[in-house]
Each structure stands twice: as C-alpha cells, then as structure tokens.
Motif scaffolding. Structure first.
Motif, short mmCIF file in Angstrom:
data_model
loop_
_atom_site.label_atom_id
_atom_site.label_comp_id
_atom_site.label_asym_id
_atom_site.label_seq_id
_atom_site.Cartn_x
_atom_site.Cartn_y
_atom_site.Cartn_z
N UNK A 8 0.82 -1.21 0.00
CA UNK A 8 0.00 0.00 0.00
C UNK A 8 0.86 1.25 0.00
N UNK A 9 2.02 1.15 0.55
CA UNK A 9 2.97 2.26 0.60
C UNK A 9 4.26 1.81 -0.06
N UNK A 10 4.88 2.68 -0.82
CA UNK A 10 6.17 2.29 -1.43
C UNK A 10 7.26 2.20 -0.36
N UNK A 11 8.11 1.23 -0.51
CA UNK A 11 9.23 1.05 0.42
C UNK A 11 10.40 1.88 -0.10
N UNK A 12 10.73 2.92 0.64
CA UNK A 12 11.85 3.77 0.24
C UNK A 12 12.95 3.63 1.27
N UNK A 13 14.05 3.03 0.87
CA UNK A 13 15.21 2.88 1.75
C UNK A 13 16.26 3.87 1.29
N UNK A 14 16.53 4.85 2.16
CA UNK A 14 17.50 5.87 1.80
C UNK A 14 18.69 5.79 2.76
N UNK A 15 19.84 6.24 2.32
CA UNK A 15 21.00 6.24 3.22
C UNK A 15 20.74 7.05 4.50
N UNK A 17 17.84 7.61 5.96
CA UNK A 17 16.92 6.85 6.79
C UNK A 17 17.62 5.69 7.49
N UNK A 18 18.49 5.01 6.78
CA UNK A 18 19.24 3.90 7.38
C UNK A 18 20.15 4.41 8.50
N UNK A 19 20.80 5.55 8.26
CA UNK A 19 21.70 6.11 9.27
C UNK A 19 20.92 6.53 10.51
N UNK A 20 19.81 7.24 10.32
CA UNK A 20 19.03 7.71 11.47
C UNK A 20 18.40 6.55 12.23
N UNK A 21 17.91 5.54 11.53
CA UNK A 21 17.29 4.41 12.23
C UNK A 21 18.34 3.60 12.98
N UNK A 22 19.53 3.47 12.40
CA UNK A 22 20.61 2.78 13.12
C UNK A 22 21.03 3.57 14.35
N UNK A 23 21.17 4.87 14.21
CA UNK A 23 21.53 5.71 15.34
C UNK A 23 20.46 5.64 16.43
N UNK A 24 19.20 5.68 16.04
CA UNK A 24 18.11 5.58 17.02
C UNK A 24 18.16 4.24 17.75
N UNK A 25 18.43 3.17 17.03
CA UNK A 25 18.54 1.85 17.65
C UNK A 25 19.69 1.78 18.64
N UNK A 26 20.83 2.34 18.26
CA UNK A 26 21.99 2.34 19.15
C UNK A 26 21.70 3.16 20.41
N UNK A 27 21.11 4.33 20.24
CA UNK A 27 20.78 5.16 21.40
C UNK A 27 19.75 4.49 22.30
N UNK A 28 18.77 3.81 21.71
CA UNK A 28 17.80 3.08 22.51
C UNK A 28 18.44 1.96 23.30
#
Length: 98
Positions: A8-15, A17-28
C-alpha cells in the motif's frame, strides 16, 4: 508489516533513513543498558522509573521540535507540560526516598 505486505505504501530505503534508524537503535540500546547498570549499581525502581518515564518524553519532544519545526508555535501549555515533567524528574532525584 501490513503496509509492506500489501504494498500500500512504497518502500523507500534511503541512506539518511538507514543512518538515522541505526543511530536511534543504538541510542535506545544504550538507554536500556544504562537502566540495567543503574539497577545493578544500587538504583532503586522508585527512583529510576520516574527519571526514565519523565526524561525520555522530554528529550524526544525537544529533538522532535528541532528536527520538525512546527508550522505554528505550540500552545504555551505545551511548554509548561515539558517543564513540569523535567521539574518532576528533578524533584525525584533531589528528594529520593531513603
């Protein structure tokens, strides 16, 4: 998951987005580890929990305001709420039960 499966939504994987999500995971993970260390070294749930449950939303709100500037300024009560949460966590730290 539903949106990905139904496409239903296009999957957009951007550098970015990957960097921010990885950083958020590490901080969590670091936040969770900090709670574990606090409990292992004498922290008591009656002190640790209010700091976590008041501190996390305050930090999240401030970061969100910086990253996504609102079109219209929030109500003054919004800022009063943030201030009260921070003051509450500070009071728990200052006057923690024995």
């Amino acid at each position: 998951g539903y949106l990905l499966v139904t496409r239903s939504e296009p999957l957009e994987v951007t550098p970015r987005g990957m960097t921010l999500s990885t950083l958020a995971g590490v901080l969590g993970a670091l936040g969770a580890l900090s709670i574990v260390f606090a409990m292992m070294h004498g922290g008591r749930p009656i002190v640790v929990a209010p700091v976590v449950f008041a501190g996390a939303p305050v930090i999240n709100t401030l970061v969100s305001l910086l990253w996504h500037k609102p079109a219209a300024p929030p109500s003054p009560l919004f800022y009063v709420g943030i201030l009260l949460a921070a003051v509450g966590a500070s009071l728990v730290l200052r006057f923690k039960p024995v």
